[in-house]
Design a protein around this motif. Structure first.
Motif: not given
Length: 115
Positions: A109-115
């Motif tokens: 849950x709450x996976x955050x990645x910079x693109x």
């Protein structure tokens, strides 16, 4: 109902497919079981080669635990044994074989990645 000579028979019948070994996740071997850990281990090697890992434990009523290697690919065996020690081992009687359904669900849950 089948009748004959005044006798009556009432029959209920059911059947289902079984798989070998007759458990899928974990088998707990109680101390002094008539099925020794080496005998069970050899049987598993014939039925499901390289499918289960034998884990010896230092519990007063449990000799060993057979864990499906698919589960071990998801979580460390030490964590599995800790859970079993807390929740299952207290209910294992001497000489008993105990099948344990141990299903692992992995979620993020709450996976955050910079693109």
């Amino acid at each position: 109902m089948v009748k004959g000579n005044g006798l009556k028979y009432s029959i209920d019948l059911s059947f289902e497919e079984i798989k070998l070994p007759p458990f899928q996740e974990i088998l707990i071997l109680g101390k002094n079981s008539q099925h020794g850990k080496m005998g069970i281990s050899k049987s598993f090697d014939m039925l499901v080669p390289n499918g289960f890992e034998l884990v010896e434990v230092g519990h007063p009523s449990v000799e060993a635990v057979f864990v499906n290697k698919r589960i071990l690919s998801k979580m460390p065996k030490e964590k599995i044994i800790d859970i079993l020690d807390d929740k299952v081992f207290p209910f294992v009687s001497e000489g008993e074989l105990l099948k344990v359904d141990f299903r692992v669900t992995i979620s993020y849950s709450n996976i955050e990645q910079e693109f």
